[in-house]
Design an enzyme around this catalytic site. Structure first.
Site, PDB file in Angstrom:
ATOM      1  N   SER A  81      19.949  13.603 -19.969  1.00 56.34           N
ATOM      2  CA  SER A  81      18.847  12.918 -20.650  1.00 56.34           C
ATOM      3  C   SER A  81      19.008  11.409 -20.558  1.00 56.34           C
ATOM      4  O   SER A  81      18.032  10.683 -20.381  1.00 56.34           O
ATOM      5  CB  SER A  81      18.755  13.368 -22.109  1.00 56.34           C
ATOM      6  OG  SER A  81      19.902  12.989 -22.813  1.00 56.34           O
ATOM      7  N   ARG A 116      16.040   9.641 -18.437  1.00 62.32           N
ATOM      8  CA  ARG A 116      15.119   8.831 -19.247  1.00 62.32           C
ATOM      9  C   ARG A 116      14.976   7.431 -18.648  1.00 62.32           C
ATOM     10  O   ARG A 116      13.864   6.926 -18.445  1.00 62.32           O
ATOM     11  CB  ARG A 116      15.615   8.727 -20.682  1.00 62.32           C
ATOM     12  CG  ARG A 116      14.663   7.931 -21.559  1.00 62.32           C
ATOM     13  CD  ARG A 116      15.250   7.616 -22.908  1.00 62.32           C
ATOM     14  NE  ARG A 116      15.585   8.810 -23.663  1.00 62.32           N
ATOM     15  CZ  ARG A 116      16.808   9.236 -23.889  1.00 62.32           C
ATOM     16  NH1 ARG A 116      17.828   8.557 -23.397  1.00 62.32           N
ATOM     17  NH2 ARG A 116      17.039  10.318 -24.581  1.00 62.32           N
ATOM     18  N   ASN A 160      11.418   6.225 -16.742  1.00 62.62           N
ATOM     19  CA  ASN A 160      10.627   5.108 -17.264  1.00 62.62           C
ATOM     20  C   ASN A 160      10.482   3.985 -16.252  1.00 62.62           C
ATOM     21  O   ASN A 160       9.405   3.421 -16.076  1.00 62.62           O
ATOM     22  CB  ASN A 160      11.270   4.569 -18.545  1.00 62.62           C
ATOM     23  CG  ASN A 160      10.872   5.367 -19.756  1.00 62.62           C
ATOM     24  OD1 ASN A 160       9.762   5.223 -20.252  1.00 62.62           O
ATOM     25  ND2 ASN A 160      11.747   6.242 -20.207  1.00 62.62           N
TER      26      ASN A 160
END
Lengths: 281, 71
Positions: free
Chosen positions: A204, A208, A212
């Site tokens: 994660s 992440r 992004n």
């Protein structure tokens, strides 16, 4: 500048693919330029991440030599505010004492922020400059490369495992895998679920940040294409100002995103390492 | 839960930053782990599906735990 690319015969799909392709060396596909083996080196990612890391070291070293307690310079005040901010976060969230955590958090925050900041440089500028010196592929933002984000998250993961074993001992750490979440009668299931939970942490963290920044870069490329594809003749009077406004809007919004993502990576590192320092059960 | 007893106020609040991606990452982690086991035992896709499902359950449990009482 995307218009230049257009005139040189590059379609919109090729333009985006070109800007999302790393400068690969080693185990790379000669046609797609994507890495196909473990020993594929993304030279642009390596160059920019090491250059930004060196920049942090040089600036910190110079600042450290010229520190003043009587009349601190504006830059010293600025850096002190960042150091205090990160120190405050560590103090609030990290249980116990470990002299490694605050410097680690500060390094992660500043380094990730600087690597993210490369996203705000106009998308065509660095690739075009590189093109002049014969480099045909250049992806300037290291954090839009999975290799960077996973290198960082796996380093944090190794630290998590190290501190878990150091604080709780090997048996203490292994016990965490046996009895949660379903109690002592489902030990095989518990082991699998605890393993998944541990694996999910670096996944994660890395995904992440990558997701992004990659999406942000893609939006910049799409905005750049407005001028490149539609700004011909009188239509340019409409599309070019629109591109400028959209670019500015996304840039301001993205400034928030890159700071937030650097902050999240830092905070979750502190939280995960904090969990490794606490006996939960 | 020991750290709450030590009076660390922001701990759970900041951990919630990661809630959004926990669900997806546990499912992905489950599939990856299952894929690894399947490769090892040559049993594709049994463990991949099983561990993927366990990852989804684990993700829900973890999010529920985080949202209801912290880490």
């Amino acid at each position: 500048m995307s218009a230049n690319e257009q005139s040189s015969g590059m379609g919109t799909v090729e333009y985006i693919q070109h800007h999302l392709t790393n400068l690969c060396a080693g185990d790379c596909d000669p046609i797609t330029h994507k890495g196909v083996g473990f020993w594929a080196w993304h030279l642009d990612t390596l160059f920019f991440s090491i250059a930004l890391g060196t920049l942090i070291i040089v600036v910190s070293w110079r600042l450290g030599k010229n520190l003043s307690t009587d009349t601190p310079s504006g830059f010293q005040n600025f850096v002190e505010s960042i150091v205090e901010f990160v120190g405050g976060q560590v103090k609030d969230t990290f249980p116990g004492h470990n002299p490694l955590i605050a410097p680690l958090a500060l390094t992660i925050f500043i380094w990730v922020w600087l690597m993210n900041f490369m996203d705000l440089i106009p998308v065509d500028l660095l690739p075009v400059i590189a093109g002049f010196v014969g480099i045909h592929y250049l992806k300037a933002v290291p954090t839009t490369d999975l290799s960077t984000t996973f290198a960082m998250s796996l380093t944090v993961f190794v630290l998590i495992v190290y501190y878990n074993i150091k604080i709780k001992g090997v048996t203490g750490y292994l016990k965490m895998f046996l009895f949660h979440p379903f109690g002592k009668f489902f030990i095989p299931v518990n082991i699998v679920m605890a393993l998944i939970e541990e694996l999910a942490k670096p996944l994660s963290l890395g995904l992440r940040l990558f997701g992004n920044l990659f999406a942000g870069e893609l939006v910049f490329l799409l905005i750049a294409l407005i001028g490149g594809t539609m700004a011909t003749g009188l239509a340019a009077l409409f599309w070019l100002p629109l591109q400028v406004v959209l670019d500015l809007g996304w840039l301001i919004f993205h400034l928030l995103i890159i700071t937030l993502q650097a902050f999240i990576f830092m905070v979750l590192t502190i939280v995960y390492l904090g969990m490794a320092h606490v006996d939960e059960h | 839960m020991g750290h709450f007893d030590m009076g660390k106020p922001n701990y759970s609040g900041l951990a919630l930053i990661g809630v959004g991606t926990i669900l997806t990452s546990t499912i992905v982690a489950g599939f990856l782990l299952g894929y690894g086991v399947d490769k090892w035992l040559d049993s594709l896709p049994v463990f991949m599906l099983l561990f993927g499902a366990l990852g989804a359950v684990g993700g829900f449990l973890k999010v529920h735990k985080l949202l209801s009482r912290g880490i």
